[in-house]
Write a protein that holds these residues in place. Sequence first.
Motif, PDB file in Angstrom:
ATOM      1  N   ARG A   2       0.824  -1.199   0.000  1.00  8.11           N
ATOM      2  CA  ARG A   2       0.000   0.000   0.000  1.00  8.11           C
ATOM      3  C   ARG A   2       0.867   1.262   0.000  1.00  8.11           C
ATOM      4  O   ARG A   2       0.635   2.197  -0.745  1.00  8.11           O
ATOM      5  N   PHE A   3       1.910   1.209   0.843  1.00 13.08           N
ATOM      6  CA  PHE A   3       2.803   2.356   0.935  1.00 13.08           C
ATOM      7  C   PHE A   3       3.448   2.628  -0.425  1.00 13.08           C
ATOM      8  O   PHE A   3       3.508   3.744  -0.897  1.00 13.08           O
ATOM      9  N   TYR A   4       3.879   1.543  -1.042  1.00 16.93           N
ATOM     10  CA  TYR A   4       4.509   1.639  -2.359  1.00 16.93           C
ATOM     11  C   TYR A   4       3.565   2.300  -3.358  1.00 16.93           C
ATOM     12  O   TYR A   4       3.924   3.237  -4.062  1.00 16.93           O
ATOM     13  N   ASN A   5       2.306   1.825  -3.332  1.00 16.49           N
ATOM     14  CA  ASN A   5       1.320   2.387  -4.255  1.00 16.49           C
ATOM     15  C   ASN A   5       1.079   3.870  -4.004  1.00 16.49           C
ATOM     16  O   ASN A   5       0.992   4.647  -4.942  1.00 16.49           O
ATOM     17  N   GLU A   6       0.992   4.203  -2.722  1.00 21.10           N
ATOM     18  CA  GLU A   6       0.733   5.604  -2.398  1.00 21.10           C
ATOM     19  C   GLU A   6       1.853   6.504  -2.883  1.00 21.10           C
ATOM     20  O   GLU A   6       1.612   7.537  -3.491  1.00 21.10           O
ATOM     21  N   SER A   7       3.102   6.084  -2.627  1.00 21.20           N
ATOM     22  CA  SER A   7       4.206   6.959  -3.004  1.00 21.20           C
ATOM     23  C   SER A   7       4.312   7.052  -4.528  1.00 21.20           C
ATOM     24  O   SER A   7       4.662   8.069  -5.082  1.00 21.20           O
ATOM     25  N   LEU A   8       3.958   5.953  -5.168  1.00 23.38           N
ATOM     26  CA  LEU A   8       3.977   5.964  -6.628  1.00 23.38           C
ATOM     27  C   LEU A   8       2.919   6.932  -7.147  1.00 23.38           C
ATOM     28  O   LEU A   8       3.146   7.694  -8.077  1.00 23.38           O
ATOM     29  N   GLN A   9       1.754   6.882  -6.464  1.00 28.10           N
ATOM     30  CA  GLN A   9       0.662   7.769  -6.845  1.00 28.10           C
ATOM     31  C   GLN A   9       1.060   9.230  -6.636  1.00 28.10           C
ATOM     32  O   GLN A   9       0.795  10.082  -7.474  1.00 28.10           O
ATOM     33  N   GLN A  66       2.578  14.457  -8.654  1.00 24.72           N
ATOM     34  CA  GLN A  66       3.557  15.546  -8.700  1.00 24.72           C
ATOM     35  C   GLN A  66       4.013  15.827 -10.126  1.00 24.72           C
ATOM     36  O   GLN A  66       4.110  16.979 -10.538  1.00 24.72           O
ATOM     37  N   ARG A  67       4.292  14.750 -10.829  1.00 22.80           N
ATOM     38  CA  ARG A  67       4.734  14.902 -12.223  1.00 22.80           C
ATOM     39  C   ARG A  67       3.632  15.546 -13.054  1.00 22.80           C
ATOM     40  O   ARG A  67       3.892  16.428 -13.850  1.00 22.80           O
ATOM     41  N   PHE A  68       2.417  15.087 -12.827  1.00 23.99           N
ATOM     42  CA  PHE A  68       1.276  15.618 -13.568  1.00 23.99           C
ATOM     43  C   PHE A  68       1.137  17.120 -13.309  1.00 23.99           C
ATOM     44  O   PHE A  68       0.938  17.915 -14.218  1.00 23.99           O
ATOM     45  N   GLN A  69       1.271  17.474 -12.010  1.00 25.76           N
ATOM     46  CA  GLN A  69       1.187  18.876 -11.614  1.00 25.76           C
ATOM     47  C   GLN A  69       2.281  19.709 -12.289  1.00 25.76           C
ATOM     48  O   GLN A  69       2.028  20.789 -12.827  1.00 25.76           O
ATOM     49  N   MET A  70       3.504  19.176 -12.262  1.00 27.40           N
ATOM     50  CA  MET A  70       4.642  19.866 -12.885  1.00 27.40           C
ATOM     51  C   MET A  70       4.404  20.079 -14.373  1.00 27.40           C
ATOM     52  O   MET A  70       4.694  21.149 -14.914  1.00 27.40           O
ATOM     53  N   ILE A  71       3.864  19.046 -15.012  1.00 20.78           N
ATOM     54  CA  ILE A  71       3.601  19.144 -16.450  1.00 20.78           C
ATOM     55  C   ILE A  71       2.532  20.205 -16.727  1.00 20.78           C
ATOM     56  O   ILE A  71       2.649  20.986 -17.668  1.00 20.78           O
TER      57      ILE A  71
END
Length: 270
Positions: A11-18, A23-28
């Motif tokens: 779950r933690f992995y998924n969250e950080s990936l999300q 963040q990337r989406f926001q930056m773009i």
Amino acid sequence: TAKRDGKNTVRFYNESLQDMTKQRFQMIQYLKESILKNELFLNYQKQFDKDKNVVGVEALVRWNHPTLGLVSPAEFIPLAEESGIIKEIGAFVLESATSELLLWKSDRIKKEWRISVNVSPLQFKESSFVDTINKLITSKNLDPSKLRIELTEGVLIENKEKAIDKIRDLKNFGISTSIDDFGTGYSNLSYLKNLQIDELKIDQSFVFGLGQNSSDRAIVNSIIMLGEEFNFEVIAEGVETIEQFEILKELGCNYFQGYLLARPCKAEEL
Ligand code: C2E
Ligand code: MG
Ligand code: MG
Ligand code: MG
């Protein structure tokens, strides 16, 4: 339990990936708005000959975002490449740099200087690339030899036949080309044979070690000899110390760029 741990981990992995994706989406998103909002601008870093005369400048894009602050091109250029926004950014950079050249036409000193512009693979691959540049030069009535295009090894190898044609077309029009970060991309040098490029730019990673690292010296020496053999100008980037500058001169390097000689700055500060 192990099971719960496993689940938490996942779950933690998924969250950080999300988070990362968000963040990337926001930056773009921000990046997409950056041009219209006037957040992009160019810095220029002087390039020198052996006698420390300025021969030109390299245009380096900067992004000043109201909340993110000053974002490094090392960070946003890859994102711009992936999302395709690099086409607009690249167009902005070319427009800005050629406008600067236009201003310099009436400056006693700067009228002699060239501007080198970094061009991304996606931008170079556009079928309209050469045409766009020709139009900019023609409409502003500029001397085409005052513009130099910096390309990376990757794009020259990946799309070899088209790259050969485009570089030839640029050259026929009077625009010169440079291979940026030379030596970091590819080991098979045969691709150089058919390319009508004008300059090799020694990557700063090789310049850093000069004076301490004998393999860096050997690599730099090889690039300079290659340049002599092929009649390419050779410029070293990332020259930070007098020792590096002296060794480069001793090895026969023609041109120099780096903090020792000048830092990137705004056009008005040049
Ligand atoms: P590059 O084209 O290899 O540019 C050289 C980088 O080294 C620049 O970083 C410059 O500020 C920095 N530098 C110059 N002298 C020294 C020195 O003495 N020591 C050190 N440590 N660094 C030095 P910058 O401006 O952050 O640009 C990073 C990269 O971003 C550039 O590498 C280039 O690949 C890309 N880039 C910058 N502007 C543009 C642009 O307009 N279009 C495209 N497509 N890429 C750009
Ligand atoms: Mg460059
Ligand atoms: Mg470089
Ligand atoms: Mg570099």
